[in-house]
Design an enzyme around this catalytic site. Structure first.
Site, PDB file in Angstrom:
ATOM      1  N   SER A 133       0.815  -1.220   0.000  1.00 32.06           N
ATOM      2  CA  SER A 133       0.000   0.000   0.000  1.00 32.06           C
ATOM      3  C   SER A 133       0.844   1.265   0.000  1.00 32.06           C
ATOM      4  O   SER A 133       1.956   1.299   0.558  1.00 32.06           O
ATOM      5  CB  SER A 133      -0.866  -0.028   1.266  1.00 32.06           C
ATOM      6  OG  SER A 133      -1.370   1.244   1.566  1.00 32.06           O
ATOM      7  N   GLU A 135       0.331   3.539   1.875  1.00 34.07           N
ATOM      8  CA  GLU A 135       0.485   3.899   3.290  1.00 34.07           C
ATOM      9  C   GLU A 135       1.907   3.601   3.784  1.00 34.07           C
ATOM     10  O   GLU A 135       2.306   4.084   4.834  1.00 34.07           O
ATOM     11  CB  GLU A 135      -0.542   3.156   4.137  1.00 34.07           C
ATOM     12  CG  GLU A 135      -1.948   3.722   4.043  1.00 34.07           C
ATOM     13  CD  GLU A 135      -2.070   5.129   4.640  1.00 34.07           C
ATOM     14  OE1 GLU A 135      -1.730   5.298   5.810  1.00 34.07           O
ATOM     15  OE2 GLU A 135      -2.502   6.039   3.925  1.00 34.07           O
ATOM     16  N   TYR A 159      -1.657   0.232  10.789  1.00 39.56           N
ATOM     17  CA  TYR A 159      -1.939  -0.422   9.509  1.00 39.56           C
ATOM     18  C   TYR A 159      -0.705  -0.344   8.598  1.00 39.56           C
ATOM     19  O   TYR A 159      -0.258  -1.356   8.039  1.00 39.56           O
ATOM     20  CB  TYR A 159      -3.138   0.255   8.827  1.00 39.56           C
ATOM     21  CG  TYR A 159      -3.327  -0.160   7.382  1.00 39.56           C
ATOM     22  CD1 TYR A 159      -3.939  -1.364   7.060  1.00 39.56           C
ATOM     23  CD2 TYR A 159      -2.880   0.651   6.329  1.00 39.56           C
ATOM     24  CE1 TYR A 159      -4.108  -1.754   5.726  1.00 39.56           C
ATOM     25  CE2 TYR A 159      -3.041   0.264   5.005  1.00 39.56           C
ATOM     26  CZ  TYR A 159      -3.652  -0.930   4.712  1.00 39.56           C
ATOM     27  OH  TYR A 159      -3.807  -1.321   3.397  1.00 39.56           O
TER      28      TYR A 159
HETATM   29  P1  NAP Z   1     -11.526  -4.360   2.028  1.00 35.98           P
HETATM   30  O1  NAP Z   1     -12.669  -3.999   1.143  1.00 35.98           O
HETATM   31  O2  NAP Z   1     -11.472  -3.810   3.406  1.00 35.98           O
HETATM   32  O3  NAP Z   1     -11.471  -5.960   2.097  1.00 35.98           O
HETATM   33  C1  NAP Z   1     -10.673  -6.623   3.021  1.00 35.98           C
HETATM   34  C2  NAP Z   1     -10.915  -8.106   2.895  1.00 35.98           C
HETATM   35  O4  NAP Z   1     -10.089  -8.779   3.859  1.00 35.98           O
HETATM   36  C3  NAP Z   1     -12.361  -8.543   3.191  1.00 35.98           C
HETATM   37  O5  NAP Z   1     -12.712  -9.577   2.325  1.00 35.98           O
HETATM   38  C4  NAP Z   1     -12.256  -9.072   4.614  1.00 35.98           C
HETATM   39  O6  NAP Z   1     -13.237 -10.056   4.934  1.00 35.98           O
HETATM   40  C5  NAP Z   1     -10.883  -9.736   4.561  1.00 35.98           C
HETATM   41  N1  NAP Z   1     -10.330  -9.985   5.879  1.00 35.98           N
HETATM   42  C6  NAP Z   1     -10.279  -9.160   6.947  1.00 35.98           C
HETATM   43  N2  NAP Z   1      -9.735  -9.777   8.004  1.00 35.98           N
HETATM   44  C7  NAP Z   1      -9.439 -11.038   7.609  1.00 35.98           C
HETATM   45  C8  NAP Z   1      -8.885 -12.162   8.254  1.00 35.98           C
HETATM   46  N3  NAP Z   1      -8.538 -12.126   9.542  1.00 35.98           N
HETATM   47  N4  NAP Z   1      -8.729 -13.311   7.553  1.00 35.98           N
HETATM   48  C9  NAP Z   1      -9.106 -13.370   6.239  1.00 35.98           C
HETATM   49  N5  NAP Z   1      -9.650 -12.342   5.580  1.00 35.98           N
HETATM   50  C10 NAP Z   1      -9.811 -11.176   6.256  1.00 35.98           C
HETATM   51  O7  NAP Z   1     -10.131  -3.972   1.337  1.00 35.98           O
HETATM   52  P2  NAP Z   1      -9.833  -3.611  -0.198  1.00 35.98           P
HETATM   53  O8  NAP Z   1     -10.034  -2.149  -0.392  1.00 35.98           O
HETATM   54  O9  NAP Z   1     -10.508  -4.584  -1.073  1.00 35.98           O
HETATM   55  O10 NAP Z   1      -8.261  -3.840  -0.245  1.00 35.98           O
HETATM   56  C11 NAP Z   1      -7.703  -5.127  -0.570  1.00 35.98           C
HETATM   57  C12 NAP Z   1      -6.299  -5.216  -0.031  1.00 35.98           C
HETATM   58  O11 NAP Z   1      -5.495  -4.187  -0.596  1.00 35.98           O
HETATM   59  C13 NAP Z   1      -6.169  -5.039   1.470  1.00 35.98           C
HETATM   60  O12 NAP Z   1      -5.091  -5.831   1.911  1.00 35.98           O
HETATM   61  C14 NAP Z   1      -5.821  -3.562   1.635  1.00 35.98           C
HETATM   62  O13 NAP Z   1      -5.151  -3.357   2.849  1.00 35.98           O
HETATM   63  C15 NAP Z   1      -4.947  -3.359   0.418  1.00 35.98           C
HETATM   64  N6  NAP Z   1      -4.923  -2.029  -0.166  1.00 35.98           N
HETATM   65  C16 NAP Z   1      -6.065  -1.375  -0.456  1.00 35.98           C
HETATM   66  C17 NAP Z   1      -6.015  -0.150  -1.083  1.00 35.98           C
HETATM   67  C18 NAP Z   1      -7.264   0.589  -1.465  1.00 35.98           C
HETATM   68  O14 NAP Z   1      -7.173   1.793  -1.758  1.00 35.98           O
HETATM   69  N7  NAP Z   1      -8.409  -0.065  -1.543  1.00 35.98           N
HETATM   70  C19 NAP Z   1      -4.766   0.420  -1.433  1.00 35.98           C
HETATM   71  C20 NAP Z   1      -3.612  -0.314  -1.133  1.00 35.98           C
HETATM   72  C21 NAP Z   1      -3.690  -1.536  -0.524  1.00 35.98           C
HETATM   73  P3  NAP Z   1     -14.671  -9.643   5.578  1.00 35.98           P
HETATM   74  O15 NAP Z   1     -15.548  -9.299   4.411  1.00 35.98           O
HETATM   75  O16 NAP Z   1     -15.062 -10.890   6.275  1.00 35.98           O
HETATM   76  O17 NAP Z   1     -14.434  -8.477   6.488  1.00 35.98           O
HETATM   77  O1  F7E Z   2      -9.091   8.186   4.190  1.00 37.28           O
HETATM   78  C1  F7E Z   2      -9.531  11.604   5.443  1.00 37.28           C
HETATM   79  C2  F7E Z   2      -8.577  10.691   6.195  1.00 37.28           C
HETATM   80  O2  F7E Z   2     -10.041   6.085   5.120  1.00 37.28           O
HETATM   81  C3  F7E Z   2      -8.606   9.064   3.202  1.00 37.28           C
HETATM   82  C4  F7E Z   2      -7.287   2.166   2.656  1.00 37.28           C
HETATM   83  O3  F7E Z   2      -7.853   1.461   1.569  1.00 37.28           O
HETATM   84  O4  F7E Z   2      -6.097   3.664   1.215  1.00 37.28           O
HETATM   85  C5  F7E Z   2      -7.041   3.605   2.249  1.00 37.28           C
HETATM   86  O5  F7E Z   2      -6.594   4.329   3.388  1.00 37.28           O
HETATM   87  C6  F7E Z   2      -8.357  10.426   3.808  1.00 37.28           C
HETATM   88  C7  F7E Z   2      -7.555  10.388   5.118  1.00 37.28           C
HETATM   89  O6  F7E Z   2      -8.417   5.994   3.172  1.00 37.28           O
HETATM   90  C8  F7E Z   2     -12.815  11.177   6.939  1.00 37.28           C
HETATM   91  O7  F7E Z   2      -8.038  11.358   7.343  1.00 37.28           O
HETATM   92  C9  F7E Z   2     -11.521  12.826   6.381  1.00 37.28           C
HETATM   93  O8  F7E Z   2      -6.589  11.392   5.082  1.00 37.28           O
HETATM   94  O9  F7E Z   2     -10.683   6.803   2.776  1.00 37.28           O
HETATM   95  P1  F7E Z   2      -9.657   6.712   3.839  1.00 37.28           P
HETATM   96  P2  F7E Z   2      -6.872   5.882   3.602  1.00 37.28           P
HETATM   97  O10 F7E Z   2      -6.664   6.184   5.019  1.00 37.28           O
HETATM   98  O11 F7E Z   2      -6.100   6.686   2.615  1.00 37.28           O
HETATM   99  C10 F7E Z   2      -4.814   3.104   1.524  1.00 37.28           C
HETATM  100  C11 F7E Z   2      -3.937   3.220   0.291  1.00 37.28           C
HETATM  101  C12 F7E Z   2      -4.895   1.733   2.083  1.00 37.28           C
HETATM  102  O12 F7E Z   2      -3.998   0.917   1.888  1.00 37.28           O
HETATM  103  C13 F7E Z   2      -5.972   1.481   3.069  1.00 37.28           C
HETATM  104  O13 F7E Z   2      -6.247   0.084   3.188  1.00 37.28           O
HETATM  105  O14 F7E Z   2      -9.616  11.005   4.158  1.00 37.28           O
HETATM  106  N1  F7E Z   2     -10.868  11.684   6.034  1.00 37.28           N
HETATM  107  N2  F7E Z   2     -12.696  12.538   6.943  1.00 37.28           N
HETATM  108  C14 F7E Z   2     -11.654  10.647   6.375  1.00 37.28           C
HETATM  109  N3  F7E Z   2     -11.470   9.310   6.208  1.00 37.28           N
HETATM  110  C15 F7E Z   2     -12.469   8.489   6.634  1.00 37.28           C
HETATM  111  N4  F7E Z   2     -12.328   7.149   6.460  1.00 37.28           N
HETATM  112  N5  F7E Z   2     -13.605   8.974   7.200  1.00 37.28           N
HETATM  113  C16 F7E Z   2     -13.834  10.315   7.388  1.00 37.28           C
HETATM  114  O15 F7E Z   2     -14.867  10.718   7.905  1.00 37.28           O
END
Ligand code: NAP
Ligand code: F7E
Length: 337
Positions: A133, A135, A159
């Site tokens: 990520s 992050e 995270y």
């Molecule tokens: P998401 O919608 O939050 O999905 C997370 C998945 O992980 C869900 O299927 C969840 O199952 C499963 N999970 C959680 N805890 C688990 C456990 N203990 N054992 C097995 N499975 C578990 O995340 P996403 O946005 O699709 O992201 C996919 C991956 O990419 C994640 O690893 C995330 O950290 C990473 N990532 C995401 C982004 C982004 O912008 N979306 C960017 C960079 C990296 P349940 O449905 O049962 O909760």
């Molecule tokens: O926040 C601000 C918050 O929670 C984005 C995950 O998929 O992407 C995701 O992480 C921004 C942050 O995503 C609210 O402070 C303001 O600056 O949508 P987010 P994230 O933290 O960038 C990365 C790449 C991953 O890997 C992660 O799994 O928005 N923000 N107000 C808020 N964020 C949330 N959630 N809720 C608010 O009310």
């Protein structure tokens, strides 16, 4: 006759897992998804596959398991013998990781070692994708053109720290055991299947509810944070492309453009003919103890090596999500896309 390739996906019920399952089934794969036992249904994003008798139990299989349960993972990989493993499962919410730091470490960090070990001992020929990520970078000292694979990491949340452990574990297993393991360092990617507690979907859902008189106020935290937001559907394609390469490696996947949460608000509310300033209020509960202020990615290596490039613009993505939530709210539909 050539046999279908087998893929194993952890996190198949999540945003990316569901898009990836669609993509791989379309390509003719047999897809095995790891699903956690839950007291209520959590299959909204994959119901369209699961409820299709042409696919379910023929080319799509759900298997109970958890990233904290190494013996279960080992047993599954031994039975399935997948060609490709996509480790997308995680406790993926940055804000929540401050409340559950230890649990996040167990699942998002150590969980990766558990599945890597299971692979090493039973499916060493498989190819492995690790969901790393943006992050990892932490948002400081971002180069003008965006972070590349060469920039240093400085995670700013439990995270991010857990993902750092996973990133290096994946790299170490590649080098130590010669396994085909790649890290995709994906910047934020969104879609109509994004969880509703992430800021983009929280906004587009609120826009639809406010527009139709179901909600008055949207409470948010930091509006100044900037993110490089792409389209999740395109990003899962990049995951697959990485595993088709002869040589495993690590790749940034991003759009190369960054926008603030405030700009997202302007675009989403404006598209629905609303003034966000009349509806949005500040709530300090959504602030993070340490924030990632600025993220911008440079995906030129992915373009150079395997031709991946972002296609969907910020505007198109925001409008698609608002349109979807408007349809969903007006049709009284409950689940995700
Ligand atoms: P998401 O919608 O939050 O999905 C997370 C998945 O992980 C869900 O299927 C969840 O199952 C499963 N999970 C959680 N805890 C688990 C456990 N203990 N054992 C097995 N499975 C578990 O995340 P996403 O946005 O699709 O992201 C996919 C991956 O990419 C994640 O690893 C995330 O950290 C990473 N990532 C995401 C982004 C982004 O912008 N979306 C960017 C960079 C990296 P349940 O449905 O049962 O909760
Ligand atoms: O926040 C601000 C918050 O929670 C984005 C995950 O998929 O992407 C995701 O992480 C921004 C942050 O995503 C609210 O402070 C303001 O600056 O949508 P987010 P994230 O933290 O960038 C990365 C790449 C991953 O890997 C992660 O799994 O928005 N923000 N107000 C808020 N964020 C949330 N959630 N809720 C608010 O009310």
């Amino acid at each position: 006759m050539k046999k279908n390739k087998k893929a194993f996906i952890t996190g198949v019920t999540g945003q990316d897992g569901s898009w990836l399952a669609d993509f791989l089934l379309e390509k003719g794969y047999e897809v095995y998804g790891l699903i956690r036992r839950s007291s209520s249904f959590n299959t909204d994003r994959i119901n369209h596959i699961y409820q299709n008798p042409e696919i379910n139990n023929k080319r799509f299989f759900l298997r109970y398991g958890d990233l904290t349960d190494s013996s279960g993972l080992a047993k599954l990989l031994h039975q399935i013998r997948p060609d490709e493993i996509y480790n997308l499962g995680a406790m993926s919410h940055v804000r929540v990781s401050f409340d559950l730091p230890e649990y996040t470490g167990e699942v998002t960090g150590v969980g990766t070692i558990k599945i890597l070990e299971a692979m090493r001992t039973s499916s060493a020929k498989a190819r492995f994708y690790q969901a790393s990520s943006s992050e990892l970078y932490g948002g400081m000292d971002c180069p003008k053109k965006g972070y590349t694979e060469k920039d240093p990491f400085y995670p700013r949340s439990p995270y991010g720290v857990s993902k750092l452990y996973s990133f290096w574990s994946a790299k170490n297993y590649r080098e130590a055991y010669g396994l085909h393991i790649s890290n995709g360092i994906l910047f934020n990617h969104e879609s109509e299947r994004r969880g509703e507690t992430f800021v983009t979907r929280k906004i587009t859902t609120a826009v639809a509810r406010i527009k139709t008189g179901r909600q008055k106020t949207l409470y948010l935290g930091n509006l100044d944070a900037k993110r490089d937001w792409g389209d999740a559907k395109e990003y899962v394609r990049a995951m697959w492309m990485m595993l088709q390469l002869k040589k495993p490696d690590d790749y940034v996947i991003a759009t190369g453009k960054t926008y603030s949460v405030r700009q997202f608000l302007e675009e989403a509310f404006g598209y629905a003919g609303l003034d966000w300033k009349k509806h949005v209020k500040f709530d300090p509960r959504y602030l993070r103890p340490t924030e990632v202020d600025y993220l911008l990615g440079d995906a030129s290596k992915a373009y150079r090596v395997f031709g991946w490039k972002n296609q969907t613009s910020f505007k198109e993505l925001v409008h698609r999500m608002v349109d979807h939530d408007m349809d969903r709210v007006t049709s009284g539909e409950k689940g995700d896309a």
